[in-house]
Design an enzyme around this catalytic site. Sequence first.
Site, PDB file in Angstrom:
ATOM      1  N   ASN A  14       0.514  -1.142  -0.077  1.00 50.48           N
ATOM      2  CA  ASN A  14       0.105   0.322   0.146  1.00 50.48           C
ATOM      3  C   ASN A  14       0.587   1.238  -0.508  1.00 50.48           C
ATOM      4  O   ASN A  14       1.885   1.695   1.703  1.00 50.48           O
ATOM      5  CB  ASN A  14      -1.727  -0.093   1.245  1.00 50.48           C
ATOM      6  N   TRP A  15       0.902   1.590  -1.020  1.00 50.54           N
ATOM      7  CA  TRP A  15       2.010   2.824  -1.172  1.00 50.54           C
ATOM      8  C   TRP A  15       1.383   4.763  -0.568  1.00 50.54           C
ATOM      9  O   TRP A  15       1.755   5.626  -0.355  1.00 50.54           O
ATOM     10  CB  TRP A  15       2.347   3.158  -2.959  1.00 50.54           C
ATOM     11  N   LYS A  16      -0.027   3.855  -0.325  1.00 45.98           N
ATOM     12  CA  LYS A  16      -0.679   5.462   0.190  1.00 45.98           C
ATOM     13  C   LYS A  16      -0.845   6.277  -0.545  1.00 45.98           C
ATOM     14  O   LYS A  16      -0.018   6.297  -2.309  1.00 45.98           O
ATOM     15  CB  LYS A  16      -0.526   5.578   1.581  1.00 45.98           C
ATOM     16  N   HIS A 101      -9.834   0.928   4.048  1.00 42.27           N
ATOM     17  CA  HIS A 101      -8.299   1.603   5.078  1.00 42.27           C
ATOM     18  C   HIS A 101      -8.453   2.822   6.248  1.00 42.27           C
ATOM     19  O   HIS A 101      -9.783   3.039   5.357  1.00 42.27           O
ATOM     20  CB  HIS A 101      -7.070   1.850   3.968  1.00 42.27           C
ATOM     21  N   GLU A 103      -7.051   4.802   6.980  1.00 44.47           N
ATOM     22  CA  GLU A 103      -6.689   6.593   6.849  1.00 44.47           C
ATOM     23  C   GLU A 103      -8.074   6.743   5.808  1.00 44.47           C
ATOM     24  O   GLU A 103      -8.733   8.106   6.578  1.00 44.47           O
ATOM     25  CB  GLU A 103      -5.792   6.449   5.879  1.00 44.47           C
ATOM     26  N   GLU A 173      -5.498  -4.660  10.496  1.00 41.03           N
ATOM     27  CA  GLU A 173      -4.646  -3.620  10.767  1.00 41.03           C
ATOM     28  C   GLU A 173      -5.007  -2.594  11.961  1.00 41.03           C
ATOM     29  O   GLU A 173      -6.329  -1.728  12.068  1.00 41.03           O
ATOM     30  CB  GLU A 173      -5.099  -2.882   9.283  1.00 41.03           C
ATOM     31  N   GLY A 179       1.433   2.597  10.435  1.00 38.60           N
ATOM     32  CA  GLY A 179       2.770   3.691  10.700  1.00 38.60           C
ATOM     33  C   GLY A 179       3.562   3.955  11.929  1.00 38.60           C
ATOM     34  O   GLY A 179       4.556   5.812  11.699  1.00 38.60           O
ATOM     35  N   SER A 218       3.152  -1.427  10.095  1.00 40.43           N
ATOM     36  CA  SER A 218       3.967  -1.600  10.676  1.00 40.43           C
ATOM     37  C   SER A 218       5.395  -2.860  10.466  1.00 40.43           C
ATOM     38  O   SER A 218       6.452  -3.198  10.839  1.00 40.43           O
ATOM     39  CB  SER A 218       4.423  -1.184  11.972  1.00 40.43           C
ATOM     40  N   GLY A 239       2.642  -1.209   4.179  1.00 42.75           N
ATOM     41  CA  GLY A 239       2.467   0.771   3.778  1.00 42.75           C
ATOM     42  C   GLY A 239       4.292   1.014   3.606  1.00 42.75           C
ATOM     43  O   GLY A 239       4.670   0.694   2.335  1.00 42.75           O
ATOM     44  N   GLY A 240       5.161   1.784   5.090  1.00 40.50           N
ATOM     45  CA  GLY A 240       5.964   2.297   4.695  1.00 40.50           C
ATOM     46  C   GLY A 240       6.890   1.346   4.300  1.00 40.50           C
ATOM     47  O   GLY A 240       7.160   1.640   3.475  1.00 40.50           O
TER      48      GLY A 240
HETATM   49  C1  PEP Z   1      -1.369   0.483   5.599  1.00 33.86           C
HETATM   50  O1  PEP Z   1      -1.331   1.624   6.083  1.00 33.86           O
HETATM   51  O2  PEP Z   1      -1.680  -0.507   5.426  1.00 33.86           O
HETATM   52  C2  PEP Z   1      -0.208   0.289   6.974  1.00 33.86           C
HETATM   53  C3  PEP Z   1       0.144  -1.395   7.144  1.00 33.86           C
HETATM   54  O3  PEP Z   1       1.173   0.738   7.181  1.00 33.86           O
HETATM   55  P1  PEP Z   1       2.151   0.946   7.856  1.00 33.86           P
HETATM   56  O4  PEP Z   1       3.293  -0.705   6.642  1.00 33.86           O
HETATM   57  O5  PEP Z   1       3.362   1.568   7.196  1.00 33.86           O
HETATM   58  O6  PEP Z   1       2.322   0.667   9.130  1.00 33.86           O
END
Ligand code: PEP
Length: 258
Positions: A14-16, A101, A103, A173, A179, A218, A239-240
Amino acid sequence: MGTMADRRPYIAANWKMHKTIAEAERFLDAFLPAVEPLVESVDVVLCPPFLALQTTVEACRGKRIGVAAQNAHEQAEGAFTGEVSLAMLAETGVSGVILGHSERRQLFAETDEALARKLPAALAAGLEPILCVGESESEREAGETEAVLKRQLDADLAGLGDDQLGEIVIAYEPIWAIGTGRTATTDQAAETIAVIRAQIAERDAAAAAATRILYGGSVKPANAAELLAQPDIDGALVGGASLDPEDFLAIVAAAATV
Ligand code: PEP
């Protein structure tokens, strides 16, 4: 219940709101040749921002790598300024769409009612939905995790028939782990995913056994192998750590070895 062997590992990036088209191209140039030997055993899905979808689809054509959008509107068309329909996405050749998601829920007021309409609309458009659910930190501390997940799943899956439940992917999640660098412990992630699977089994046991349930929050190269070794954790939504081709490759490689 099905065994892990029935469910291919599934790792999604997930590049957001990261990566221009040129930045996506640089990632793909590095990532695609390196990931090729791993896609035999792992489903890999890239979720770029809307504008980089076409480029990503074209680069991944014939490579057994999925491409998914990060959101979509549930209506076929209309006066919804700034929104993108599922048919518009399907036309680009994407294979799926992230829905719900945290967010989107927290920052853009996405409701469970909208998700109940988006899920069947995504399947009707031929797209695989990746439905995100998860509790906040205060909900976990108050012992409400199970109730929150049940409420989300009941509401979000209300528009699907029991026979459609096996066609979606679910990402657990926990909001407090996204994040933040705070990963759920392997036990917390595995236990909570087992709760989600049991809740789906209340509607349809076969679908619950077939549905891939991912962990997200994370996930990094350093913790991926331990998380993915859990029989109930079928993959990861990253994500990150998915922004860097080497880091994301290391997570896919961890999935390939379990
Ligand atoms: C996400 O937003 O789907 C996610 C899991 O982010 P991160 O890995 O950065 O916590």
